[in-house]
Design a protein around this motif. Structure first.
Motif, PDB file in Angstrom:
ATOM      1  N   CYS A   1      -7.258   5.771   2.430  1.00  0.00           N
ATOM      2  CA  CYS A   1      -7.158   4.907   1.245  1.00  0.00           C
ATOM      3  C   CYS A   1      -7.524   5.700  -0.007  1.00  0.00           C
ATOM      4  N   LYS A   2      -6.701   5.546  -1.070  1.00  0.00           N
ATOM      5  CA  LYS A   2      -6.925   6.275  -2.323  1.00  0.00           C
ATOM      6  C   LYS A   2      -7.674   5.438  -3.357  1.00  0.00           C
ATOM      7  N   GLY A   3      -7.915   4.164  -3.051  1.00  0.00           N
ATOM      8  CA  GLY A   3      -8.652   3.317  -3.987  1.00  0.00           C
ATOM      9  C   GLY A   3      -7.846   2.905  -5.199  1.00  0.00           C
ATOM     10  N   CYS A   4      -6.542   2.858  -5.068  1.00  0.00           N
ATOM     11  CA  CYS A   4      -5.682   2.573  -6.233  1.00  0.00           C
ATOM     12  C   CYS A   4      -5.774   1.116  -6.683  1.00  0.00           C
ATOM     13  N   GLY A   5      -6.109   0.207  -5.773  1.00  0.00           N
ATOM     14  CA  GLY A   5      -6.255  -1.194  -6.142  1.00  0.00           C
ATOM     15  C   GLY A   5      -4.976  -2.017  -6.100  1.00  0.00           C
TER      16      GLY A   5
ATOM     17  N   CYS B   1      -2.130   2.696   4.549  1.00  0.00           N
ATOM     18  CA  CYS B   1      -3.423   2.741   5.243  1.00  0.00           C
ATOM     19  C   CYS B   1      -3.995   1.354   5.494  1.00  0.00           C
TER      20      CYS B   1
ATOM     21  N   CYS C   1       0.842  -1.207   0.000  1.00  0.00           N
ATOM     22  CA  CYS C   1       0.000   0.000   0.000  1.00  0.00           C
ATOM     23  C   CYS C   1       0.876   1.256   0.000  1.00  0.00           C
ATOM     24  N   PRO C   2       0.729   2.120  -1.015  1.00  0.00           N
ATOM     25  CA  PRO C   2       1.607   3.284  -1.119  1.00  0.00           C
ATOM     26  C   PRO C   2       1.321   4.373  -0.098  1.00  0.00           C
ATOM     27  N   VAL C   3       0.178   4.314   0.580  1.00  0.00           N
ATOM     28  CA  VAL C   3      -0.115   5.344   1.569  1.00  0.00           C
ATOM     29  C   VAL C   3      -0.225   4.779   2.985  1.00  0.00           C
TER      30      VAL C   3
ATOM     31  N   CYS D   1      -3.347  -3.112  -3.534  1.00  0.00           N
ATOM     32  CA  CYS D   1      -3.489  -4.191  -2.536  1.00  0.00           C
ATOM     33  C   CYS D   1      -4.239  -5.379  -3.130  1.00  0.00           C
TER      34      CYS D   1
ATOM     35  N   PHE E   1      -8.622  -1.726   6.117  1.00  0.00           N
ATOM     36  CA  PHE E   1      -8.123  -0.481   5.540  1.00  0.00           C
ATOM     37  C   PHE E   1      -8.659   0.712   6.311  1.00  0.00           C
TER      38      PHE E   1
END
Ligand code: SF4
Ligand code: SF4
Length: 89
Positions: A66-70, A51, A47-49, A72, A61
């Motif tokens: 969470c940015k919802g980048c997917g 969270c 996870c890049p942030v 994970c 999460f």
């Protein structure tokens, strides 16, 4: 894990997550299938942030950040994470 040498104002995913609330712009959110999660922590690692948070029997999460980048969901080796539309979550 943090990216200490990247300025905070350079990129939202290179900032310590506690300084960057997501707000209401996220389109997708990750959902964990608790029966599939084996607590391997791969989602936490990628996870890049930062969270992803540990629960007693699975990983979950912090949706405030969470940015919802997917990422994970892509990296989970047990396919325990699916991305859903915000309206479904
Ligand atoms: S990567 Fe998948 S199996 Fe591993 S802790 Fe995260 S959700 Fe659970
Ligand atoms: S979608 Fe997953 S990897 Fe992306 S920010 Fe949210 S928890 Fe982290």
């Amino acid at each position: 894990m943090t990216l200490r040498n990247v300025p905070d104002n350079m990129c939202p995913i290179a900032t310590e997550y506690t300084t960057m609330l997501t707000g209401d712009w996220r389109a997708l959110r990750p959902i964990v299938d608790r029966d599939r999660c084996v607590k391997c922590a791969t989602c936490w690692l990628y996870c890049p942030v930062q969270c992803v948070v540990e629960k007693a029997a699975w990983f979950d999460f912090n949706y405030d950040f969470c940015k919802g980048c997917g990422i994970c969901a892509e990296e989970c080796p047990h396919r325990a994470i699916r991305m859903v539309e915000e309206a479904e979550g």
